[in-house]
Design a protein around this motif. Structure first.
Motif, mmCIF file in Angstrom:
data_model
loop_
_atom_site.group_PDB
_atom_site.id
_atom_site.type_symbol
_atom_site.label_atom_id
_atom_site.label_comp_id
_atom_site.label_asym_id
_atom_site.label_seq_id
_atom_site.Cartn_x
_atom_site.Cartn_y
_atom_site.Cartn_z
ATOM 1 N N LYS A 126 0.818 -1.215 0.000
ATOM 2 C CA LYS A 126 0.000 0.000 0.000
ATOM 3 C C LYS A 126 0.851 1.265 0.000
ATOM 4 O O LYS A 126 0.495 2.281 -0.589
ATOM 5 N N GLY A 127 1.996 1.217 0.678
ATOM 6 C CA GLY A 127 2.852 2.404 0.744
ATOM 7 C C GLY A 127 2.521 3.255 1.952
ATOM 8 O O GLY A 127 2.341 2.742 3.058
ATOM 9 N N ASN A 128 2.422 4.557 1.757
ATOM 10 C CA ASN A 128 2.157 5.470 2.868
ATOM 11 C C ASN A 128 0.738 5.285 3.400
ATOM 12 O O ASN A 128 -0.223 5.219 2.638
ATOM 13 N N ILE A 129 0.625 5.220 4.730
ATOM 14 C CA ILE A 129 -0.663 5.058 5.400
ATOM 15 C C ILE A 129 -0.824 6.203 6.395
ATOM 16 O O ILE A 129 0.098 6.496 7.165
ATOM 17 N N PHE A 130 -1.990 6.842 6.371
ATOM 18 C CA PHE A 130 -2.231 7.985 7.248
ATOM 19 C C PHE A 130 -3.501 7.776 8.064
ATOM 20 O O PHE A 130 -4.481 7.195 7.580
ATOM 21 N N VAL A 131 -3.468 8.263 9.295
ATOM 22 C CA VAL A 131 -4.644 8.302 10.168
ATOM 23 C C VAL A 131 -4.739 9.717 10.720
ATOM 24 O O VAL A 131 -3.849 10.166 11.445
ATOM 25 N N ASP A 132 -5.797 10.422 10.356
ATOM 26 C CA ASP A 132 -5.968 11.821 10.784
ATOM 27 C C ASP A 132 -4.729 12.651 10.457
ATOM 28 O O ASP A 132 -4.199 13.389 11.300
ATOM 29 N N ASN A 133 -4.234 12.500 9.226
ATOM 30 C CA ASN A 133 -3.059 13.232 8.731
ATOM 31 C C ASN A 133 -1.757 12.838 9.427
ATOM 32 O O ASN A 133 -0.732 13.496 9.237
ATOM 33 N N ASN A 134 -1.780 11.801 10.237
ATOM 34 C CA ASN A 134 -0.567 11.275 10.871
ATOM 35 C C ASN A 134 -0.106 10.038 10.111
ATOM 36 O O ASN A 134 -0.897 9.112 9.889
ATOM 37 N N LYS A 135 1.153 10.013 9.718
ATOM 38 C CA LYS A 135 1.687 8.842 9.038
ATOM 39 C C LYS A 135 1.913 7.723 10.045
ATOM 40 O O LYS A 135 2.542 7.927 11.083
ATOM 41 N N VAL A 136 1.383 6.544 9.750
ATOM 42 C CA VAL A 136 1.563 5.395 10.635
ATOM 43 C C VAL A 136 2.366 4.327 9.904
ATOM 44 O O VAL A 136 2.269 4.179 8.682
ATOM 45 N N MET A 137 3.169 3.580 10.660
ATOM 46 C CA MET A 137 4.041 2.567 10.072
ATOM 47 C C MET A 137 4.060 1.316 10.939
ATOM 48 O O MET A 137 3.987 1.402 12.170
ATOM 49 N N PHE A 138 4.163 0.168 10.276
ATOM 50 C CA PHE A 138 4.270 -1.118 10.961
ATOM 51 C C PHE A 138 5.742 -1.541 11.019
ATOM 52 O O PHE A 138 6.472 -1.405 10.043
ATOM 53 N N PHE A 139 6.138 -2.086 12.174
ATOM 54 C CA PHE A 139 7.492 -2.597 12.347
ATOM 55 C C PHE A 139 7.437 -3.926 13.100
ATOM 56 O O PHE A 139 6.509 -4.158 13.886
ATOM 57 N N PRO A 140 8.442 -4.790 12.901
ATOM 58 C CA PRO A 140 8.538 -5.981 13.751
ATOM 59 C C PRO A 140 8.761 -5.553 15.202
ATOM 60 O O PRO A 140 9.377 -4.521 15.465
ATOM 61 N N ASP A 141 8.263 -6.334 16.125
ATOM 62 C CA ASP A 141 8.459 -6.053 17.547
ATOM 63 C C ASP A 141 9.673 -6.835 18.023
ATOM 64 O O ASP A 141 9.599 -8.040 18.264
ATOM 65 N N LEU A 142 10.807 -6.157 18.151
ATOM 66 C CA LEU A 142 12.072 -6.808 18.478
ATOM 67 C C LEU A 142 12.603 -6.326 19.822
ATOM 68 O O LEU A 142 12.244 -5.247 20.299
ATOM 69 N N SER A 143 13.487 -7.123 20.409
ATOM 70 C CA SER A 143 14.107 -6.742 21.674
ATOM 71 C C SER A 143 15.047 -5.562 21.456
ATOM 72 O O SER A 143 15.531 -5.319 20.343
ATOM 73 N N SER A 144 15.331 -4.831 22.524
ATOM 74 C CA SER A 144 16.210 -3.663 22.415
ATOM 75 C C SER A 144 17.615 -4.068 21.986
ATOM 76 O O SER A 144 18.277 -3.354 21.222
ATOM 77 N N ASP A 145 18.079 -5.232 22.446
ATOM 78 C CA ASP A 145 19.421 -5.692 22.070
ATOM 79 C C ASP A 145 19.498 -5.986 20.577
ATOM 80 O O ASP A 145 20.463 -5.606 19.908
ATOM 81 N N LEU A 146 18.482 -6.642 20.046
ATOM 82 C CA LEU A 146 18.482 -6.967 18.620
ATOM 83 C C LEU A 146 18.339 -5.703 17.772
ATOM 84 O O LEU A 146 18.954 -5.588 16.704
ATOM 85 N N LEU A 147 17.560 -4.746 18.242
ATOM 86 C CA LEU A 147 17.431 -3.478 17.519
ATOM 87 C C LEU A 147 18.781 -2.771 17.417
ATOM 88 O O LEU A 147 19.114 -2.201 16.373
ATOM 89 N N LYS A 148 19.560 -2.812 18.501
ATOM 90 C CA LYS A 148 20.888 -2.195 18.487
ATOM 91 C C LYS A 148 21.795 -2.897 17.484
ATOM 92 O O LYS A 148 22.557 -2.246 16.763
ATOM 93 N N ARG A 149 21.724 -4.219 17.436
ATOM 94 C CA ARG A 149 22.562 -4.972 16.498
ATOM 95 C C ARG A 149 22.180 -4.668 15.053
ATOM 96 O O ARG A 149 23.042 -4.617 14.166
ATOM 97 N N ARG A 150 20.905 -4.459 14.799
ATOM 98 C CA ARG A 150 20.464 -4.119 13.442
ATOM 99 C C ARG A 150 20.815 -2.679 13.078
ATOM 100 O O ARG A 150 21.126 -2.381 11.925
ATOM 101 N N LYS A 151 20.752 -1.793 14.066
ATOM 102 C CA LYS A 151 20.998 -0.375 13.817
ATOM 103 C C LYS A 151 22.434 -0.114 13.373
ATOM 104 O O LYS A 151 22.721 0.903 12.738
ATOM 105 N N VAL A 152 23.333 -1.037 13.680
ATOM 106 C CA VAL A 152 24.731 -0.904 13.271
ATOM 107 C C VAL A 152 24.843 -0.737 11.755
ATOM 108 O O VAL A 152 25.738 -0.050 11.252
#
Length: 238
Positions: A126-152
């Motif tokens: 679908k691409g960009n999704i808006f609710v009341d002019n606010n852009k909303v996005m879906f993300f996987p729900d990951l642990s903080s440690d794994l997010l840090k490893r991916r952010k590298v």
């Protein structure tokens, strides 16, 4: 006595090193278990506060079908649990200054893992999704440690996005591996240094390709120019 002390010190260092290795391995296993327990979860960012009107699960089940399209789901998705991340906003009515601040993220758990996958795929399509002019996005729900490893890998991904290369695709695969596909060839990287080395080689290859294109273009242009000269000369001679 001195030899005995040295042996004891060496054994102590070995034990400490072995214990550190064991602790790191246990930490990785715990983190892996945590992320596997979240495999049916999604995180929704940008949904305005109070939009759910007190029943987040019911709201999301209806909103997902309406927004992403019923054709993407054989059966309506069932959400077991859903909640905002962070403390509740107490004593503030919808529309107040506090409620218009950056909304808290929503974590939802699907009854079926397949529905979570369908939501991700439909949202990407679908691409960009808006609710009341606010852009909303879906993300996987990951642990903080794994997010840090991916952010590298963020700097590498940002630089890859800045180049226009035909057939270039890239993304993160579980748990924290950068996958880059160039001209049909797949490359995987578990470390930032490996990805940066590959990127540098890719940039060098791109520069070489551009130089070769310039040479080929110049030769073709010269050939056409000489052809025009000879053709014009033949017309004068005739």
């Amino acid at each position: 006595m001195e030899l005995t002390s040295s042996i004891a010190s060496a054994q102590s260092d070995m034990n400490a090193s072995a214990m550190k290795t064991t602790m790191e391995e246990l930490a990785r296993k715990v983190d892996d278990l945590e992320n596997r327990s979240r495999r049916s979860n999604l995180r929704l960012v940008g949904l305005p506060e109070f939009k759910e009107q007190g029943d987040m699960c019911a709201f999301l089940e209806k909103w997902i079908l309406k927004t992403l399209g019923q054709d993407n789901f054989p059966q309506p998705p069932v959400i077991e649990r859903a909640h905002r991340v962070g403390g509740p906003i107490r004593g503030h009515a919808p529309g107040s200054r506090e409620s218009t601040a950056r909304p808290r993220a929503v974590v939802m758990k699907f009854l079926n893992f397949a529905d979570k996958v369908r939501v991700i795929q439909a949202a990407r399509k679908k691409g960009n999704i808006f609710v009341d002019n606010n852009k909303v996005m879906f993300f996987p729900d990951l642990s903080s440690d794994l997010l840090k490893r991916r952010k590298v890998f963020d700097p590498v991904r940002k630089e890859l996005a800045s180049h226009s290369i035909r057939g270039l695709r890239y993304g993160i695969i579980y748990p924290a591996t950068l996958l880059v596909t160039v001209r049909g060839r797949r490359h995987t990287f578990d470390t930032k240094s490996g990805a940066e080395t590959f990127l540098q080689g890719l940039k060098t290859e791109m520069s070489s390709d551009r130089f070769q294109f310039y040479i080929n273009y110049s030769q073709m242009h010269l050939k056409n120019h000489l052809h025009d000269i000879f053709k014009h000369g033949e017309q004068i001679y005739m």
